[in-house]
Design a protein around this motif. Structure first.
Motif, PDB file in Angstrom:
ATOM      1  N   SER A   7       0.826  -1.205   0.000  1.00 17.54           N
ATOM      2  CA  SER A   7       0.000   0.000   0.000  1.00 17.54           C
ATOM      3  C   SER A   7       0.857   1.250   0.000  1.00 17.54           C
ATOM      4  O   SER A   7       2.072   1.202   0.229  1.00 17.54           O
ATOM      5  CB  SER A   7      -0.922   0.010   1.217  1.00 17.54           C
ATOM      6  OG  SER A   7      -0.166   0.126   2.397  1.00 17.54           O
ATOM      7  N   LYS A   8       0.206   2.359  -0.251  1.00 18.34           N
ATOM      8  CA  LYS A   8       0.866   3.663  -0.194  1.00 18.34           C
ATOM      9  C   LYS A   8      -0.166   4.655   0.324  1.00 18.34           C
ATOM     10  O   LYS A   8      -1.221   4.833  -0.269  1.00 18.34           O
ATOM     11  CB  LYS A   8       1.355   4.067  -1.584  1.00 18.34           C
ATOM     12  CG  LYS A   8       2.197   5.307  -1.597  1.00 18.34           C
ATOM     13  CD  LYS A   8       2.753   5.534  -2.989  1.00 18.34           C
ATOM     14  CE  LYS A   8       3.769   6.660  -2.980  1.00 18.34           C
ATOM     15  NZ  LYS A   8       4.333   6.853  -4.330  1.00 18.34           N
ATOM     16  N   THR A   9       0.135   5.270   1.458  1.00 14.63           N
ATOM     17  CA  THR A   9      -0.785   6.225   2.072  1.00 14.63           C
ATOM     18  C   THR A   9      -0.147   7.600   1.986  1.00 14.63           C
ATOM     19  O   THR A   9       0.818   7.882   2.696  1.00 14.63           O
ATOM     20  CB  THR A   9      -1.039   5.855   3.548  1.00 14.63           C
ATOM     21  OG1 THR A   9      -1.407   4.487   3.619  1.00 14.63           O
ATOM     22  CG2 THR A   9      -2.119   6.706   4.153  1.00 14.63           C
ATOM     23  N   GLU A  10      -0.685   8.430   1.110  1.00 12.38           N
ATOM     24  CA  GLU A  10      -0.085   9.747   0.956  1.00 12.38           C
ATOM     25  C   GLU A  10      -1.150  10.829   0.948  1.00 12.38           C
ATOM     26  O   GLU A  10      -2.334  10.561   0.737  1.00 12.38           O
ATOM     27  CB  GLU A  10       0.774   9.811  -0.304  1.00 12.38           C
ATOM     28  CG  GLU A  10       0.072   9.460  -1.579  1.00 12.38           C
ATOM     29  CD  GLU A  10       1.017   9.400  -2.771  1.00 12.38           C
ATOM     30  OE1 GLU A  10       2.206   9.720  -2.628  1.00 12.38           O
ATOM     31  OE2 GLU A  10       0.553   9.042  -3.840  1.00 12.38           O
ATOM     32  N   GLY A  11      -0.707  12.030   1.224  1.00 16.34           N
ATOM     33  CA  GLY A  11      -1.612  13.168   1.279  1.00 16.34           C
ATOM     34  C   GLY A  11      -0.888  14.356   1.860  1.00 16.34           C
ATOM     35  O   GLY A  11       0.340  14.412   1.873  1.00 16.34           O
ATOM     36  N   HIS A  13       0.147  16.261   5.011  1.00 15.58           N
ATOM     37  CA  HIS A  13       0.333  16.082   6.453  1.00 15.58           C
ATOM     38  C   HIS A  13       0.154  17.443   7.113  1.00 15.58           C
ATOM     39  O   HIS A  13       0.952  18.353   6.931  1.00 15.58           O
ATOM     40  CB  HIS A  13       1.725  15.525   6.736  1.00 15.58           C
ATOM     41  CG  HIS A  13       1.892  15.052   8.153  1.00 15.58           C
ATOM     42  ND1 HIS A  13       1.696  15.858   9.224  1.00 15.58           N
ATOM     43  CD2 HIS A  13       2.235  13.853   8.654  1.00 15.58           C
ATOM     44  CE1 HIS A  13       1.911  15.194  10.341  1.00 15.58           C
ATOM     45  NE2 HIS A  13       2.238  13.965  10.016  1.00 15.58           N
ATOM     46  N   SER A  23      -1.395  10.759  15.779  1.00 17.66           N
ATOM     47  CA  SER A  23      -2.275  10.482  14.660  1.00 17.66           C
ATOM     48  C   SER A  23      -2.736  11.805  14.073  1.00 17.66           C
ATOM     49  O   SER A  23      -2.818  12.817  14.752  1.00 17.66           O
ATOM     50  CB  SER A  23      -3.473   9.645  15.109  1.00 17.66           C
ATOM     51  OG  SER A  23      -4.194  10.351  16.095  1.00 17.66           O
ATOM     52  N   LEU A  44       4.100  11.052   1.926  1.00 18.29           N
ATOM     53  CA  LEU A  44       3.640   9.900   2.704  1.00 18.29           C
ATOM     54  C   LEU A  44       3.142  10.349   4.075  1.00 18.29           C
ATOM     55  O   LEU A  44       3.766  11.187   4.723  1.00 18.29           O
ATOM     56  CB  LEU A  44       4.768   8.887   2.875  1.00 18.29           C
ATOM     57  CG  LEU A  44       5.254   8.220   1.587  1.00 18.29           C
ATOM     58  CD1 LEU A  44       6.432   7.290   1.870  1.00 18.29           C
ATOM     59  CD2 LEU A  44       4.127   7.457   0.922  1.00 18.29           C
ATOM     60  N   LEU A  45       2.041   9.781   4.500  1.00 16.42           N
ATOM     61  CA  LEU A  45       1.486  10.094   5.811  1.00 16.42           C
ATOM     62  C   LEU A  45       2.123   9.208   6.873  1.00 16.42           C
ATOM     63  O   LEU A  45       2.666   8.142   6.558  1.00 16.42           O
ATOM     64  CB  LEU A  45      -0.033   9.927   5.776  1.00 16.42           C
ATOM     65  CG  LEU A  45      -0.753  10.921   4.860  1.00 16.42           C
ATOM     66  CD1 LEU A  45      -2.244  10.603   4.786  1.00 16.42           C
ATOM     67  CD2 LEU A  45      -0.532  12.351   5.324  1.00 16.42           C
ATOM     68  N   ASP A  48       1.702   5.295   6.922  1.00 13.37           N
ATOM     69  CA  ASP A  48       2.003   4.502   5.724  1.00 13.37           C
ATOM     70  C   ASP A  48       2.832   3.276   6.081  1.00 13.37           C
ATOM     71  O   ASP A  48       3.821   3.369   6.808  1.00 13.37           O
ATOM     72  CB  ASP A  48       2.772   5.345   4.704  1.00 13.37           C
ATOM     73  CG  ASP A  48       3.142   4.541   3.470  1.00 13.37           C
ATOM     74  OD1 ASP A  48       2.225   4.183   2.714  1.00 13.37           O
ATOM     75  OD2 ASP A  48       4.347   4.251   3.286  1.00 13.37           O
ATOM     76  N   ARG A  49       2.406   2.137   5.602  1.00 12.35           N
ATOM     77  CA  ARG A  49       3.159   0.889   5.753  1.00 12.35           C
ATOM     78  C   ARG A  49       3.237   0.292   4.360  1.00 12.35           C
ATOM     79  O   ARG A  49       2.269  -0.270   3.863  1.00 12.35           O
ATOM     80  CB  ARG A  49       2.441  -0.091   6.690  1.00 12.35           C
ATOM     81  CG  ARG A  49       2.207   0.440   8.075  1.00 12.35           C
ATOM     82  CD  ARG A  49       3.531   0.708   8.788  1.00 12.35           C
ATOM     83  NE  ARG A  49       3.293   0.987  10.191  1.00 12.35           N
ATOM     84  CZ  ARG A  49       3.927   0.396  11.168  1.00 12.35           C
ATOM     85  NH1 ARG A  49       4.848  -0.503  10.926  1.00 12.35           N
ATOM     86  NH2 ARG A  49       3.654   0.719  12.409  1.00 12.35           N
ATOM     87  N   LYS A  77       7.290   2.888   9.718  1.00 13.51           N
ATOM     88  CA  LYS A  77       6.559   4.115   9.401  1.00 13.51           C
ATOM     89  C   LYS A  77       7.536   5.182   8.894  1.00 13.51           C
ATOM     90  O   LYS A  77       8.651   5.296   9.398  1.00 13.51           O
ATOM     91  CB  LYS A  77       5.849   4.657  10.640  1.00 13.51           C
ATOM     92  CG  LYS A  77       4.759   3.765  11.155  1.00 13.51           C
ATOM     93  CD  LYS A  77       3.984   4.446  12.273  1.00 13.51           C
ATOM     94  CE  LYS A  77       4.605   4.185  13.609  1.00 13.51           C
ATOM     95  NZ  LYS A  77       3.842   4.716  14.739  1.00 13.51           N
TER      96      LYS A  77
END
Length: 176
Positions: A7-11, A13, A23, A44-45, A48-49, A77
């Motif tokens: 996965s990729k968690t981005e946005g 911050h 959090s 990446l937030l 993100d893992r 992380k």
């Protein structure tokens, strides 16, 4: 049984003053009122893992003995160096010093848990099961958060929260 998650968690911050242990909130705030807050905020937030791998299995031996295991590997992380800049007209601001691209990550986590159980039949449908769980079999002491991500801090990238040590739990179950 096993699984792999990529996965990729981005946005964006919205909190340069938070650490890997914090959090992110979507609550209304003044974030962005100062353009300095937007410096390197996209990327990446903290949660993100990139890769998560899990493997589980069990084996039933003769005489009602069961051994099971759970293995979990999770990439670390992401974090980035920050800097608190004072003496600004708007007060002190904490900004990200580099892009949030994952070039800095906390150590990966690798945990193995095991269970041993023995069932004793008491007659009819009644039975007692004695169980022993060992959590974190390898006694891995992976850091989960840093004390500080501020580059000028003496505590930069020093462990704050460490994974729980090896521990055992015992249980007794009665079925009727």
């Amino acid at each position: 049984v096993g699984s792999v998650t990529i996965s990729k968690t981005e946005g964006l911050h919205s909190a340069a003053n938070l650490s890997t242990g914090s959090s992110q909130s979507s609550a209304a705030s003044t974030f962005g009122d100062d353009p300095n807050e937007l410096t390197n905020a996209a990327g990446l937030l903290p949660g993100d893992r990139g890769v998560m791998f899990k493997l589980q299995g069990s084996y039933a031996f003769p005489r009602d003995i069961v051994v099971s295991s759970n293995m979990q590997w999770v990439s670390g992380k992401p974090y980035t160096r920050r800097l608190s800049v004072g003496n600004l007209p708007q007060g002190t601001q904490t900004v990200f010093l580099q892009p949030r691209d994952g070039s800095l990550r906390m150590p990966s986590q690798n945990f193995i848990d095991m269970r041993l159980e023995k069932r004793f039949r008491l007659g009819g449908s009644s039975r007692i099961t004695v169980m022993a769980d060992i959590i974190n079999v390898l006694n891995i002491d992976t850091p989960l958060t840093w004390i500080s991500e501020v580059a000028t801090s003496a505590n930069f990238a020093r462990p704050n929260l460490i994974a729980n040590p090896r521990r055992a739990m015992f249980a007794l179950r009665y079925e009727f």
